[in-house]
Design an enzyme around this catalytic site. Sequence first.
Site, short mmCIF file in Angstrom:
data_model
loop_
_atom_site.label_atom_id
_atom_site.label_comp_id
_atom_site.label_asym_id
_atom_site.label_seq_id
_atom_site.Cartn_x
_atom_site.Cartn_y
_atom_site.Cartn_z
N ASP A 75 -0.98 7.21 6.79
CA ASP A 75 -0.81 5.81 6.83
C ASP A 75 -1.83 5.55 8.21
O ASP A 75 -1.90 6.29 9.13
CB ASP A 75 0.57 5.51 7.27
N ARG A 95 6.31 -8.34 1.57
CA ARG A 95 7.16 -7.98 2.54
C ARG A 95 7.87 -9.29 3.12
O ARG A 95 9.05 -9.47 3.53
CB ARG A 95 6.73 -7.25 3.66
N THR A 130 -5.20 -1.17 7.18
CA THR A 130 -5.40 -2.52 7.06
C THR A 130 -6.77 -2.78 7.47
O THR A 130 -7.13 -3.85 7.46
CB THR A 130 -4.49 -3.35 8.23
N LYS A 152 0.79 -1.13 0.03
CA LYS A 152 0.12 0.16 -0.19
C LYS A 152 0.95 1.29 -0.07
O LYS A 152 0.68 2.05 -0.68
CB LYS A 152 -0.91 0.03 1.15
N THR A 153 1.79 1.17 0.95
CA THR A 153 2.82 2.51 0.92
C THR A 153 3.41 2.61 -0.25
O THR A 153 3.62 3.78 -0.92
CB THR A 153 3.97 2.40 2.16
N1 LIG Z 1 3.90 -5.35 -6.03
C1 LIG Z 1 5.17 -5.17 -5.40
N2 LIG Z 1 6.13 -5.31 -6.45
C2 LIG Z 1 7.23 -5.56 -6.07
N3 LIG Z 1 7.42 -5.10 -4.67
C3 LIG Z 1 6.46 -4.77 -3.77
C4 LIG Z 1 5.18 -5.08 -4.27
N4 LIG Z 1 4.41 -4.78 -3.13
C5 LIG Z 1 5.24 -4.53 -2.13
N5 LIG Z 1 6.30 -4.80 -2.58
C6 LIG Z 1 7.51 -4.97 -1.62
O1 LIG Z 1 7.07 -5.11 -0.29
C7 LIG Z 1 7.52 -4.23 0.90
C8 LIG Z 1 6.23 -3.87 1.74
O2 LIG Z 1 5.43 -3.08 0.90
P1 LIG Z 1 4.58 -1.68 1.53
O3 LIG Z 1 5.74 -1.33 2.68
O4 LIG Z 1 4.63 -1.04 0.59
O5 LIG Z 1 3.39 -2.75 2.23
P2 LIG Z 1 2.08 -2.02 3.03
O6 LIG Z 1 1.03 -2.56 2.48
O7 LIG Z 1 2.41 -0.50 3.05
O8 LIG Z 1 2.47 -2.75 4.46
P3 LIG Z 1 2.03 -1.80 6.01
O9 LIG Z 1 0.11 -2.32 5.81
O10 LIG Z 1 2.43 -2.84 6.88
O11 LIG Z 1 2.21 -0.47 5.97
C9 LIG Z 1 8.03 -3.10 -0.01
O12 LIG Z 1 9.28 -2.73 0.69
C10 LIG Z 1 8.31 -3.27 -1.49
O13 LIG Z 1 9.72 -3.59 -1.58
MG LIG Z 2 2.70 0.83 4.81
#
Ligand SMILES: Nc1ncnc2c1ncn2[C@@H]1O[C@H](COP(=O)(O)OP(=O)(O)OP(=O)(O)O)[C@@H](O)[C@H]1O
Ligand SMILES: [Mg+2]
Length: 331
Positions: free
Chosen positions: A105, A213, A154, A60-61
Site C-alpha cells: 500500500d 468509504r 493515491t 483499491k485495498t
Molecule cells: N466497489 C465497491 N463495492 C462495495 N464496497 C466498496 C467498494 N469499494 C470500496 N468499498 C468499501 O469502501 C471501503 C473503502 O475501500 P478501500 O479501503 O478498499 O479503499 P482504498 O482505495 O484502499 O482507500 P485508501 O486509498 O485510503 O487506502 C471498504 O471498506 C469497502 O467496504
Molecule cells: Mg487502501
Amino acid sequence: MENNDIALQEYDLSLRPKRLNEYIGQAAVKEMLNVFITSALARAETLDHVLLYGPPGLGKTTLAHIIANEMNAQIYSVAAPSLDRVGDLVAILTKLNAGDFLFIDEIHRLPRIIEEVLYSAMEDYVVNVVVGKDATANTIKIVLPPFTLVGATTRCGDLTAPLRDRFGIVHQINYYPPEEIAEIIKRTSRVFAFDIDEDAAWEIAKRSRGTPRIANRLFRRVRDFAQFDDPDCQKITWPVTAAALTKLNIDEAGLNETDYRYLMTIIEKFGGGPVGLNALGSAISEDLTTLEDVYEPYLIQEGFIVRTPRGRLATKKAYEHLGIEYAHRLF
Ligand SMILES: Nc1ncnc2c1ncn2[C@@H]1O[C@H](COP(=O)(O)OP(=O)(O)OP(=O)(O)O)[C@@H](O)[C@H]1O
Ligand SMILES: [Mg+2]
C-alpha cells in the site's frame, strides 16, 4: 450445491466484498481483471503484477484482496513507509510461496533502496543481497518463487518510471457515479441488517463525493441519528437522512467545512486565484498532502476549481455554489 453456495455467500457478506462480482461499479476495470484472472488460472500461472491507483476510499485495498481471492491465493499486506531496510523486504519476499500475493500500500512512498530490490524481484523473481563489508563484501543471489505484487497508490505520478513499467496490469479507480454509490449503500444496509428507503439511499449517495468509504461512514452516522430519535427504529428514511446530513454540515454537493474554507479562502483572500498550494494550505492551516490527495481531486472532478500552472483557481461554479457573485476577470 446451489443452496450451499447461497448460504455461503450470505455468511460471507461483510462490508468488504470478497468476490469480483460483489464489487459494485468500476465495470471496465472488473471486465479486464476478469479476463486476466481467468486466463492466468486456465494456464495455471501467477497473475502479472497489478498497480491500482486513484483517490482514497475508492476500493483499491478491497480490490487487491478480491484479485488474490479470485486467484485462490494467499495475500500478505505491507505499507510502503514501514519498509525502511532492505532486509525487511527480503524477509517478506523469501517467505512467499509460489502464487502468493504481496500487497504494498502507498507504494509511491517506498524508499529508493527498497524499490531497487523490487525491480529484479518483480522482473526475474530474484533478489541480490550484499553481505559483508568492503573487501569481504559478497553478493548473494536469492531465487524467489513466482509471486504477484499488487501496488496501490493515491499518487501514480509519484512512482518512478522503472517501477511503474514493471506492472503488467495498471488500472485507475475512479469516483463512482451516485447510482453505484446508492447500490453500495444498499449493500451496506443488508450487511448491517438495517433497512434504508430508496430516496434516503439516494440522498446519501449524492453527498458521498463518489466515494464508498464516505458513503459507508455517512450510512452509519445517519443510522445513529435514526436510532437516537427512536431506539426501536429499524429503517433509515429520507427526512432523518436529510436532517442528519445537515447537522453533519455536509451540503447537497457533498462538500464539508474544509471544502468551504478552502473555496472561501481562494475567493476572499486570493481574489479567486490563481493561488499556490503552499499559500493556500497555510491560510487555512490544513496539511498539504491531505488537501492535494483528499480534497482537491474531488473539487477538480466536480469543476469547483481548476489547477493551472500558476496555482488553483475558483470556477464560476464555485462562486455560484457559495452564493457569491462571480466577477469576470482576465486571468
Ligand atoms: N466497489 C465497491 N463495492 C462495495 N464496497 C466498496 C467498494 N469499494 C470500496 N468499498 C468499501 O469502501 C471501503 C473503502 O475501500 P478501500 O479501503 O478498499 O479503499 P482504498 O482505495 O484502499 O482507500 P485508501 O486509498 O485510503 O487506502 C471498504 O471498506 C469497502 O467496504
Ligand atoms: Mg487502501
